[in-house]
Design a protein around this motif. Structure first.
Motif, PDB file in Angstrom:
ATOM      1  N   ARG A   1       0.839  -1.188   0.000  1.00  0.00           N
ATOM      2  CA  ARG A   1       0.000   0.000   0.000  1.00  0.00           C
ATOM      3  C   ARG A   1       0.880   1.247   0.000  1.00  0.00           C
ATOM      4  NH1 ARG A   1      -5.146  -0.548   2.173  1.00  0.00           N
ATOM      5  NH2 ARG A   1      -5.224   1.720   1.900  1.00  0.00           N
TER       6      ARG A   1
ATOM      7  N   GLY B   1       0.555   4.232  -1.260  1.00  0.00           N
ATOM      8  CA  GLY B   1      -0.134   5.485  -0.963  1.00  0.00           C
ATOM      9  C   GLY B   1      -0.370   5.656   0.521  1.00  0.00           C
ATOM     10  N   TYR B   2      -0.824   4.589   1.186  1.00  0.00           N
ATOM     11  CA  TYR B   2      -1.071   4.635   2.626  1.00  0.00           C
ATOM     12  C   TYR B   2       0.212   4.961   3.377  1.00  0.00           C
ATOM     13  CZ  TYR B   2      -1.378   2.789   7.373  1.00  0.00           C
ATOM     14  OH  TYR B   2      -1.286   2.638   8.736  1.00  0.00           O
ATOM     15  N   TYR B   3       1.298   4.263   3.025  1.00  0.00           N
ATOM     16  CA  TYR B   3       2.536   4.476   3.771  1.00  0.00           C
ATOM     17  C   TYR B   3       3.168   5.828   3.454  1.00  0.00           C
ATOM     18  CZ  TYR B   3       2.647   0.050   6.193  1.00  0.00           C
ATOM     19  OH  TYR B   3       2.354  -0.976   7.048  1.00  0.00           O
ATOM     20  N   ALA B   4       2.990   6.323   2.233  1.00  0.00           N
ATOM     21  CA  ALA B   4       3.483   7.665   1.921  1.00  0.00           C
ATOM     22  C   ALA B   4       2.784   8.695   2.801  1.00  0.00           C
ATOM     23  CB  ALA B   4       3.257   7.981   0.449  1.00  0.00           C
ATOM     24  N   LEU B   5       1.470   8.540   2.958  1.00  0.00           N
ATOM     25  CA  LEU B   5       0.703   9.457   3.803  1.00  0.00           C
ATOM     26  C   LEU B   5       1.092   9.298   5.270  1.00  0.00           C
ATOM     27  CD1 LEU B   5      -1.579  11.540   4.013  1.00  0.00           C
ATOM     28  CD2 LEU B   5      -3.197   9.633   4.171  1.00  0.00           C
ATOM     29  N   ARG B   6       1.267   8.066   5.712  1.00  0.00           N
ATOM     30  CA  ARG B   6       1.604   7.822   7.120  1.00  0.00           C
ATOM     31  C   ARG B   6       2.995   8.357   7.451  1.00  0.00           C
ATOM     32  NH1 ARG B   6       1.597   1.858  10.004  1.00  0.00           N
ATOM     33  NH2 ARG B   6       2.755   2.422  11.892  1.00  0.00           N
TER      34      ARG B   6
ATOM     35  N   ALA C   1       4.549  10.776   5.918  1.00  0.00           N
ATOM     36  CA  ALA C   1       4.459  12.231   5.889  1.00  0.00           C
ATOM     37  C   ALA C   1       3.813  12.757   7.171  1.00  0.00           C
ATOM     38  CB  ALA C   1       3.652  12.680   4.671  1.00  0.00           C
ATOM     39  N   ALA C   2       2.768  12.079   7.644  1.00  0.00           N
ATOM     40  CA  ALA C   2       2.070  12.527   8.852  1.00  0.00           C
ATOM     41  C   ALA C   2       2.965  12.409  10.076  1.00  0.00           C
ATOM     42  CB  ALA C   2       0.795  11.706   9.043  1.00  0.00           C
TER      43      ALA C   2
END
Length: 348
Positions: A36, A38-43, A45-46
């Motif tokens: 995933r 996209g999920y890990y890129a967002l996580r 970044a957060a």
């Protein structure tokens, strides 16, 4: 045979292979092992934003006791970085080993001062034999005793603490952050540690930046208090994440090694909850599914649970899921029972 008939590979039967192999096919067919990005890129970044934001607030508050609020917030953020390093170590994020190791060391060593190589080796051995008294390093009686046999043989600190260890468990978690740092530094003395020089450089950079920030922004007294509050709360948060997973579950001994599926399911406990619990515990609330499929991306664990739980019911394999509070109660009850021999008066 009719010459007009084509001959192809025999269809794979879902009832062939081991119990785990059949479950694995169900999981694969559901697409739950797919990464995933996209999920890990967002996580990532957060978590990075929270990390930078926490230190920015610390600097902006400056010489004030209100910085202890930043200490509490950063304890939570450090825990989230540790959970991210955990996913990286299991190669949930990147397909390539090198990318996983580089990112894991940046998050672990540089981000929170954790010896990534030492922890990964220890955690890998735990996954292979969870809750096995002889093979799981998490059951080493270094401070606590986990079985009554360990209590009978205990010496030194485990013997001193063992009789009251259930009451001391959460207070002693305040030392877990310090223990993580000390263990990481001590591991650098092991010449077999891979990338030892790199790990040492990243750890040194973390401690220099961390202590430099504290003593540049705060006077010595407040800097020490900030350090204690931050590291103690970080330790409690880490321990609170990992304690529900296996503590109080069946402990294996000697040659008692069931097949892979039962070895993982019977020694693990899931924690009920919604999305907030998923974030707080980093997906480790689905400990059974994580142990069965360590490289499964954490956002897929919730969907995998439905398949795994139904499959365990079909096999008649015990599958335990409790509330978070109940998991702590069971863990503490197990610790209290393990220390029973140390509370009995010695016979002459």
């Amino acid at each position: 045979m009719n010459p007009s008939q084509t001959v192809g590979p025999a269809p794979v039967r879902m009832d062939t292979g081991s119990d785990f192999a059949r479950l694995s096919r169900k999981i694969q067919d559901a697409g739950l092992m797919a990464r995933r990005p996209g999920y890990y890129a967002l996580r990532i970044a957060a978590v990075t934003a929270l990390y930078a934001g926490g230190w920015t607030v610390f600097v902006l508050i400056g010489d004030s006791w209100w910085t202890l609020l930043a200490a509490g917030f950063l304890a939570f953020v450090f825990g989230q970085v540790a959970l991210l390093a955990h996913d990286l170590a299991h190669r949930q994020v990147f397909r390539l080993r090198k990318a996983s190791e580089v990112s894991g060391r940046v998050a672990g060593n540089l981000g929170i001062g954790m010896g990534y190589g030492w922890w990964q080796d220890k955690h890998t051995r735990h996954h292979a034999n969870p809750n096995h008294e002889d093979l799981d390093p998490d059951l080493d009686p270094d401070i606590f005793v986990w079985t009554q046999d360990q209590a009978r043989e205990a010496k030194g600190l485990p013997r001193l603490l063992g009789r009251s260890q259930a009451f001391l468990f959460f207070p002693l978690l305040t030392l877990e952050g310090f223990n993580l740092h000390v263990s990481g530094v001590r591991s650098l003395l092991d010449r077999s540690l891979k990338h030892r020089v790199w790990e040492a450089a990243l750890l040194a950079a973390h401690f220099a930046a961390y202590l430099g920030a504290l003593f540049l922004v705060l006077p010595p007294g407040k800097a020490v208090v900030f350090l204690l509050v931050h590291q103690c709360l970080f330790g409690v948060y880490l321990g609170s994440i990992f304690a529900p997973n296996h503590k109080g579950m069946p402990i294996l001994r000697g040659a008692d090694r069931p097949d892979f599926l039962r070895r993982q399911v019977l020694t693990s406990r899931n924690v009920r909850g919604g999305r907030f619990t998923d974030i707080l515990l980093g997906g480790l609330n689905y400990q059974i599914e994580h142990h069965l499929f360590p490289s499964m991306p954490s956002p897929h664990l919730r969907r995998a649970q439905v398949i795994v739980r139904a499959y365990c019911q079909e096999l008649g394999v015990s599958y335990l899921e409790t509330s978070l509070i109940t998991s702590y109660r069971q863990s503490l009850a197990s610790l209290h029972a393990a220390g029973a021999p140390l509370r009995r008066p010695r016979t002459a």
